[in-house]
Design an enzyme around this catalytic site. Structure first.
Site, short mmCIF file in Angstrom:
data_model
loop_
_atom_site.label_atom_id
_atom_site.label_comp_id
_atom_site.label_asym_id
_atom_site.label_seq_id
_atom_site.Cartn_x
_atom_site.Cartn_y
_atom_site.Cartn_z
N TYR A 146 -2.28 5.44 -4.23
CA TYR A 146 -3.20 6.58 -4.02
C TYR A 146 -2.51 7.74 -4.72
O TYR A 146 -1.31 7.93 -4.44
CB TYR A 146 -3.34 6.68 -2.49
CG TYR A 146 -4.33 5.64 -1.87
CD1 TYR A 146 -5.49 5.48 -2.63
CD2 TYR A 146 -3.95 5.03 -0.64
CE1 TYR A 146 -6.42 4.56 -1.88
CE2 TYR A 146 -4.87 4.13 -0.13
CZ TYR A 146 -5.79 3.88 -0.65
OH TYR A 146 -6.94 3.05 -0.03
N LYS A 178 -7.69 -0.58 -9.86
CA LYS A 178 -8.30 -1.10 -8.73
C LYS A 178 -9.58 -0.48 -8.18
O LYS A 178 -9.66 0.69 -7.98
CB LYS A 178 -7.55 -1.49 -7.56
CG LYS A 178 -7.89 -2.16 -6.30
CD LYS A 178 -7.06 -2.41 -5.19
CE LYS A 178 -7.50 -3.24 -3.96
NZ LYS A 178 -7.93 -2.11 -3.09
N ILE A 202 -12.94 -13.36 0.18
CA ILE A 202 -12.24 -14.49 -0.02
C ILE A 202 -11.73 -15.26 1.23
O ILE A 202 -10.85 -14.58 1.91
CB ILE A 202 -11.10 -14.40 -1.03
CG1 ILE A 202 -11.47 -13.88 -2.42
CG2 ILE A 202 -10.22 -15.79 -0.96
CD1 ILE A 202 -11.99 -14.78 -3.47
N ARG A 203 -12.29 -16.33 1.65
CA ARG A 203 -11.99 -16.75 3.08
C ARG A 203 -11.63 -18.21 3.08
O ARG A 203 -11.33 -18.66 3.92
CB ARG A 203 -13.16 -16.47 3.99
CG ARG A 203 -13.43 -15.18 4.48
CD ARG A 203 -12.29 -14.18 4.88
NE ARG A 203 -12.49 -12.86 5.02
CZ ARG A 203 -12.15 -11.98 4.32
NH1 ARG A 203 -11.67 -12.17 2.94
NH2 ARG A 203 -12.55 -10.54 4.50
N HIS A 259 -13.36 -2.41 -2.30
CA HIS A 259 -12.50 -2.05 -1.16
C HIS A 259 -12.93 -2.70 0.09
O HIS A 259 -12.78 -1.91 1.08
CB HIS A 259 -12.54 -0.42 -1.19
CG HIS A 259 -11.09 0.44 -0.75
ND1 HIS A 259 -10.47 0.89 -1.48
CD2 HIS A 259 -10.29 0.22 0.47
CE1 HIS A 259 -9.39 1.51 -0.89
NE2 HIS A 259 -9.60 0.95 0.30
N GLY A 263 -12.53 -9.37 -2.29
CA GLY A 263 -13.56 -9.07 -1.18
C GLY A 263 -14.09 -10.34 -0.81
O GLY A 263 -14.62 -11.08 -1.65
N THR A 290 -5.53 2.68 -7.35
CA THR A 290 -6.83 2.63 -6.50
C THR A 290 -7.89 3.66 -6.97
O THR A 290 -7.28 4.95 -6.80
CB THR A 290 -6.78 2.69 -4.88
OG1 THR A 290 -6.06 1.24 -4.79
CG2 THR A 290 -7.93 2.52 -4.25
N ARG A 292 -17.02 5.58 7.65
CA ARG A 292 -16.52 4.27 8.36
C ARG A 292 -17.08 4.42 9.72
O ARG A 292 -16.31 5.18 10.56
CB ARG A 292 -15.04 3.96 8.33
CG ARG A 292 -14.84 3.88 6.85
CD ARG A 292 -13.69 2.99 6.56
NE ARG A 292 -13.16 3.09 5.36
CZ ARG A 292 -12.07 3.11 5.09
NH1 ARG A 292 -10.89 3.19 5.86
NH2 ARG A 292 -11.75 3.23 3.67
N SER A 325 0.77 -1.15 -0.11
CA SER A 325 -0.08 0.07 0.07
C SER A 325 0.85 1.19 0.02
O SER A 325 1.81 1.30 0.49
CB SER A 325 -0.92 0.10 1.24
OG SER A 325 -1.61 1.43 1.45
N SER A 332 -13.54 -4.81 -7.20
CA SER A 332 -13.21 -4.62 -5.91
C SER A 332 -14.24 -3.73 -5.59
O SER A 332 -14.59 -2.57 -5.94
CB SER A 332 -11.80 -4.47 -5.51
OG SER A 332 -11.71 -3.98 -4.24
C1 LIG Z 1 -7.26 -2.46 6.81
C2 LIG Z 1 -7.61 -2.37 5.39
C3 LIG Z 1 -6.74 -1.49 4.61
C4 LIG Z 1 -6.83 -1.17 3.55
N1 LIG Z 1 -6.03 -0.31 2.76
C5 LIG Z 1 -5.80 -0.34 1.42
C6 LIG Z 1 -5.13 0.42 0.84
O1 LIG Z 1 -4.20 1.27 1.29
N2 LIG Z 1 -5.34 0.76 -0.56
C7 LIG Z 1 -6.09 -0.13 -1.27
O2 LIG Z 1 -6.25 -0.01 -2.47
N3 LIG Z 1 -7.00 -0.88 -0.86
C8 LIG Z 1 -6.92 -1.04 0.49
N4 LIG Z 1 -7.63 -1.81 1.35
C9 LIG Z 1 -8.74 -2.80 0.36
C10 LIG Z 1 -8.10 -3.80 0.16
O3 LIG Z 1 -7.21 -4.02 -0.73
C11 LIG Z 1 -9.22 -5.06 -0.37
O4 LIG Z 1 -9.72 -4.53 -1.58
C12 LIG Z 1 -10.12 -5.65 0.40
O5 LIG Z 1 -9.74 -5.65 1.89
C13 LIG Z 1 -10.50 -7.08 0.06
O6 LIG Z 1 -11.44 -7.60 0.75
P1 LIG Z 1 -11.18 -8.56 2.14
O7 LIG Z 1 -10.49 -8.01 3.28
O8 LIG Z 1 -12.61 -9.01 2.46
O9 LIG Z 1 -10.36 -9.87 1.55
C14 LIG Z 1 -7.73 -2.24 2.73
C15 LIG Z 1 -8.66 -3.18 3.26
C16 LIG Z 1 -8.29 -3.20 4.57
C17 LIG Z 1 -9.33 -4.22 5.41
#
Ligand SMILES: Cc1cc2nc3c(=O)[nH]c(=O)nc-3n(C[C@H](O)[C@H](O)[C@H](O)COP(=O)(O)O)c2cc1C
Length: 362
Positions: free
Chosen positions: A140, A233, A291-292, A257, A289, A166, A175, A116, A255
């Protein structure tokens, strides 16, 4: 040790859900809220996992699965498997080794790691910590384009293989968990550049520095100027996937996010098929999103994704046991995926198609 295998001692953490439960006990409340939370009513957050569960697998039997190949081709390169670590900010809050530990876990499992922009350390430092990890840099774009240019050139110089722009965070999502449990200023590599002198940054203060006026022309510019392939993304519609293609991107990540930006947008699993239909033959379509499970990964491929990103579970592993925990989370997911290939009768991951799926009736 295989997940669910006899050798697991009683009480061992054997699933991603186990890691989440354990991480919740170990992390302080604010950190857990930041990592786990989503936007507003968290409908999209919950649906990300639920959408994979709504799909049933229609297995084939007696096809001979003694030899299995989880390998896929992503951005023209052969990879051992389709799992990628999603970019996630502020990993030092989960474990002092933060992104460096995650990168070493990625290297140990042949997993691509997306680093990130809001990592606790610089892209160069992550490269030093795990030179053998395949790394992509998540960008970003800041109002201050000087910072952006500096980050990209550092990523290029330190061996990153792609840039993930992104697109779904022009402003921060609503949030509420974060508002109720605010995390204090976190040390990030960009702290000095972005905060007035302090050197630390809260997630909300960081998001306020993103350029809300980012446009497709910027993607076109980056695709032209940057020597690395650019992926967009945060795409959820076929129209935007077409625009990504038209503006020079090599791929898109379907995605939302992790449900953290706009609540009530569709789950990755639900948005994926239309994007694959529109551009799947011309762009690398990835998804994330919820995936577990290994079966979720199998379903992502069946719907036409070339690879899938996993987010939060890696942070749970990191919180429980640093590099070892993150590695274990990835190993569990990959072992489950291998088991799913065998049991679904599709020994070659690259030949998994939509005929494997049906709507679930439970
Ligand atoms: C704590 C956290 C921080 C994140 N930070 C970023 C980030 O800095 N840049 C970004 O493109 N996505 C960020 N994301 C989104 C993730 O890249 C991703 O799209 C998402 O978490 C995938 O879903 P999942 O957590 O259900 O596997 C973040 C997600 C979480 C949970």
């Amino acid at each position: 040790v295989e997940p669910g295998g006899e050798q697991n001692p009683v009480g061992a953490l054997i699933s991603l859900a186990d890691y989440e439960r354990e991480a919740r006990l170990r992390l302080d409340q604010d950190a857990f809220a930041y990592y786990a939370g989503g936007a507003a009513d968290e409908l999209t957050l919950r649906d990300n996992e639920a959408a994979w569960r709504r799909l049933a697998i229609m297995p084939r039997v007696l096809v001979g699965v003694g030899e299995r190949d989880a390998g896929v081709t992503v951005l023209g390169r052969r990879r051992a498997h389709p799992l990628i670590i999603a970019p996630m900010a502020f990993q030092a809050m989960a474990h002092p080794d933060g992104e460096s530990a995650t990168a070493r876990a990625a290297a140990a499992t042949g997993t691509v790691m997306c680093v990130s922009t809001l990592a606790s350390v610089s892209p160069e430092a992550v490269a030093h910590a795990a030179p053998l990890a395949t790394r992509w840099f998540q960008l970003y774009v800041f109002k201050d384009r000087g910072i952006t240019a500096e980050l990209v050139s550092q990523a290029v110089a330190s061996g990153y293989e792609a840039i993930l722009v992104t697109a779904d965070a022009p402003v921060a999502g609503v949030r509420e968990r974060e508002l109720r449990h605010p995390v204090r200023g976190l040390p990030v590599q960009l702290g000095d550049a972005l905060a007035a002198g302090g050197g630390t940054l809260s997630p909300i203060a960081a998001a306020a520095q993103f350029d809300p006026d980012l446009r497709w022309a910027d993607v076109a510019h980056m695709s032209r100027e940057c020597p690395l392939p650019v992926l967009v993304k945060g795409v959820l519609t076929p129209g935007d996937a077409e625009r990504a293609l038209a503006h020079g991107a090599r791929g898109v990540v379907v995605s939302n996010h992790g449900g953290r930006q706009l609540d009530t947008v569709p789950a990755g699993a639900d948005a994926l098929p239309a994007v694959v239909d529109a551009v799947g033959d011309r762009l690398d379509v990835l998804v994330d999103g919820g995936i577990r499970r290994g079966t979720d990964l199998l379903k992502a491929l069946a719907l036409g994704a070339r690879a899938a990103l996993v987010g939060r579970p890696v942070l749970w592993g990191l919180a429980v046991a640093g590099e070892d925990g993150a590695r274990r989370v990835l190993e569990i997911l990959l072992a489950e995926f291998d088991r799913a290939l065998a049991l679904a009768g599709v020994p070659d991951a690259e030949r998994v198609g939509p005929e494997l799926l049906a709507p679930a009736r439970w």
